[in-house]
Motif scaffolding. Structure first.
Motif, PDB file in Angstrom:
ATOM      1  N   GLN A  11       9.650 -46.146  49.465  1.00 21.02           N
ATOM      2  CA  GLN A  11       9.730 -47.365  50.264  1.00 21.02           C
ATOM      3  C   GLN A  11      10.081 -48.562  49.394  1.00 21.02           C
ATOM      4  N   GLU A  12       9.464 -48.620  48.227  1.00 20.02           N
ATOM      5  CA  GLU A  12       9.764 -49.719  47.319  1.00 20.02           C
ATOM      6  C   GLU A  12      11.215 -49.669  46.858  1.00 20.02           C
ATOM      7  N   ALA A  13      11.731 -48.461  46.643  1.00 19.86           N
ATOM      8  CA  ALA A  13      13.138 -48.318  46.251  1.00 19.86           C
ATOM      9  C   ALA A  13      14.060 -48.849  47.349  1.00 19.86           C
ATOM     10  N   LEU A  14      13.739 -48.556  48.600  1.00 15.68           N
ATOM     11  CA  LEU A  14      14.553 -49.074  49.706  1.00 15.68           C
ATOM     12  C   LEU A  14      14.482 -50.590  49.762  1.00 15.68           C
ATOM     13  N   LEU A  15      13.290 -51.139  49.651  1.00 13.32           N
ATOM     14  CA  LEU A  15      13.137 -52.595  49.701  1.00 13.32           C
ATOM     15  C   LEU A  15      13.879 -53.263  48.544  1.00 13.32           C
ATOM     16  N   LEU A  16      13.780 -52.675  47.367  1.00 11.74           N
ATOM     17  CA  LEU A  16      14.484 -53.233  46.206  1.00 11.74           C
ATOM     18  C   LEU A  16      15.994 -53.119  46.354  1.00 11.74           C
ATOM     19  N   SER A  17      16.466 -52.064  47.013  1.00  9.91           N
ATOM     20  CA  SER A  17      17.911 -51.904  47.191  1.00  9.91           C
ATOM     21  C   SER A  17      18.497 -52.993  48.092  1.00  9.91           C
ATOM     22  N   MET A  18      17.668 -53.582  48.933  1.00  8.34           N
ATOM     23  CA  MET A  18      18.123 -54.653  49.827  1.00  8.34           C
ATOM     24  C   MET A  18      17.893 -56.048  49.225  1.00  8.34           C
ATOM     25  N   ILE A  38      16.739 -54.758  57.618  1.00 10.08           N
ATOM     26  CA  ILE A  38      15.749 -54.074  56.789  1.00 10.08           C
ATOM     27  C   ILE A  38      14.730 -53.346  57.645  1.00 10.08           C
ATOM     28  N   ASN A  39      14.338 -53.943  58.768  1.00  8.49           N
ATOM     29  CA  ASN A  39      13.386 -53.272  59.647  1.00  8.49           C
ATOM     30  C   ASN A  39      13.976 -51.984  60.200  1.00  8.49           C
ATOM     31  N   HIS A  40      15.239 -52.017  60.593  1.00 11.80           N
ATOM     32  CA  HIS A  40      15.880 -50.818  61.128  1.00 11.80           C
ATOM     33  C   HIS A  40      15.928 -49.709  60.070  1.00 11.80           C
ATOM     34  N   LYS A  41      16.345 -50.066  58.857  1.00 13.95           N
ATOM     35  CA  LYS A  41      16.409 -49.066  57.779  1.00 13.95           C
ATOM     36  C   LYS A  41      15.025 -48.514  57.450  1.00 13.95           C
ATOM     37  N   PHE A  42      14.054 -49.399  57.358  1.00 14.49           N
ATOM     38  CA  PHE A  42      12.710 -48.994  56.964  1.00 14.49           C
ATOM     39  C   PHE A  42      12.080 -48.096  58.019  1.00 14.49           C
ATOM     40  N   PHE A  43      12.124 -48.524  59.277  1.00 16.59           N
ATOM     41  CA  PHE A  43      11.456 -47.773  60.338  1.00 16.59           C
ATOM     42  C   PHE A  43      12.232 -46.529  60.754  1.00 16.59           C
ATOM     43  N   ALA A  44      13.514 -46.457  60.428  1.00 19.76           N
ATOM     44  CA  ALA A  44      14.267 -45.223  60.680  1.00 19.76           C
ATOM     45  C   ALA A  44      13.786 -44.116  59.744  1.00 19.76           C
ATOM     46  N   VAL A  48       6.606 -45.775  62.476  1.00 18.32           N
ATOM     47  CA  VAL A  48       5.215 -46.243  62.494  1.00 18.32           C
ATOM     48  C   VAL A  48       4.322 -45.259  63.224  1.00 18.32           C
ATOM     49  N   HIS A  49       4.814 -44.658  64.298  1.00 21.59           N
ATOM     50  CA  HIS A  49       3.945 -43.768  65.083  1.00 21.59           C
ATOM     51  C   HIS A  49       3.483 -42.564  64.262  1.00 21.59           C
ATOM     52  N   LYS A  50       4.282 -42.149  63.273  1.00 15.75           N
ATOM     53  CA  LYS A  50       3.862 -41.025  62.427  1.00 15.75           C
ATOM     54  C   LYS A  50       2.765 -41.431  61.451  1.00 15.75           C
ATOM     55  N   LYS A  72       1.242 -52.858  67.622  1.00 16.17           N
ATOM     56  CA  LYS A  72       0.460 -53.713  66.727  1.00 16.17           C
ATOM     57  C   LYS A  72       0.707 -53.340  65.263  1.00 16.17           C
ATOM     58  N   ALA A  73       0.718 -52.041  65.006  1.00 13.85           N
ATOM     59  CA  ALA A  73       0.948 -51.576  63.632  1.00 13.85           C
ATOM     60  C   ALA A  73       2.349 -51.947  63.159  1.00 13.85           C
ATOM     61  N   MET A  74       3.342 -51.867  64.056  1.00 11.28           N
ATOM     62  CA  MET A  74       4.714 -52.219  63.684  1.00 11.28           C
ATOM     63  C   MET A  74       4.818 -53.714  63.388  1.00 11.28           C
ATOM     64  N   LYS A  75       4.141 -54.527  64.178  1.00 11.09           N
ATOM     65  CA  LYS A  75       4.156 -55.969  63.935  1.00 11.09           C
ATOM     66  C   LYS A  75       3.544 -56.285  62.569  1.00 11.09           C
ATOM     67  N   GLN A  76       2.433 -55.634  62.254  1.00 10.51           N
ATOM     68  CA  GLN A  76       1.795 -55.839  60.949  1.00 10.51           C
ATOM     69  C   GLN A  76       2.697 -55.364  59.809  1.00 10.51           C
TER      70      GLN A  76
END
Length: 138
Positions: A11-18, A38-44, A48-50, A72-76
């Motif tokens: 996850q950190e690698a994805l965030l850093l890539s952006m 970024i939300n689309h890439k991250f949640f794809a 969150v449901h998993k 709620k979890a997705m918003k957080q």
């Protein structure tokens, strides 16, 4: 001791890539196009449901109450991503981590360089100290 990271290494690698793209949006301070990307890439990659309900395979199998919990979890999680980017580019944190004690570069300050993008301009006393500290005080 450093606090536990909320991201996995992937996850950190994805965030850093952006991060380069985030820095482009920092100039205009308009992130309205960046956050959906970024939300689309991250949640794809990490739905969150998993995370909230690992025993449920498909998001369609969730009942109404579970869907509310997922929202709620997705918003957080979205807020956490925003905070992560803001913290990674926080000038105070970067100055502290780099060993700098927040010393102003008088040349950049007076020429209108990068230092003047701070929330406030240096006061006259601060500029005077930068110019004459070594000659008059030391």
């Amino acid at each position: 001791m450093a606090p536990h990271k909320w991201t996995t290494p992937e996850q950190e690698a994805l965030l850093l890539s952006m991060m380069p793209e985030y820095r482009k949006y920092m100039l205009s301070k308009n992130y309205s196009e960046f956050w959906p990307k970024i939300n689309h890439k991250f949640f794809a990659q990490w739905p969150v449901h998993k995370h909230v309900f690992p025993e449920v395979a498909n998001e369609e199998d969730l009942n109404d109450e579970q869907n509310e919990d997922v929202k709620k979890a997705m918003k957080q999680q979205k807020q956490q991503i925003v905070r992560w980017y803001r913290w990674q580019t926080n000038p105070t944190r970067l100055a502290r981590a780099g060993g700098s004690r927040g010393v102003l570069s008088i040349g950049e300050t007076l020429s209108g360089g990068a230092c003047t993008k701070a929330p406030r301009a240096p006061k006259e006393l601060e500029v005077y100290s930068q110019l004459y500290y070594t000659d008059h005080v030391k």
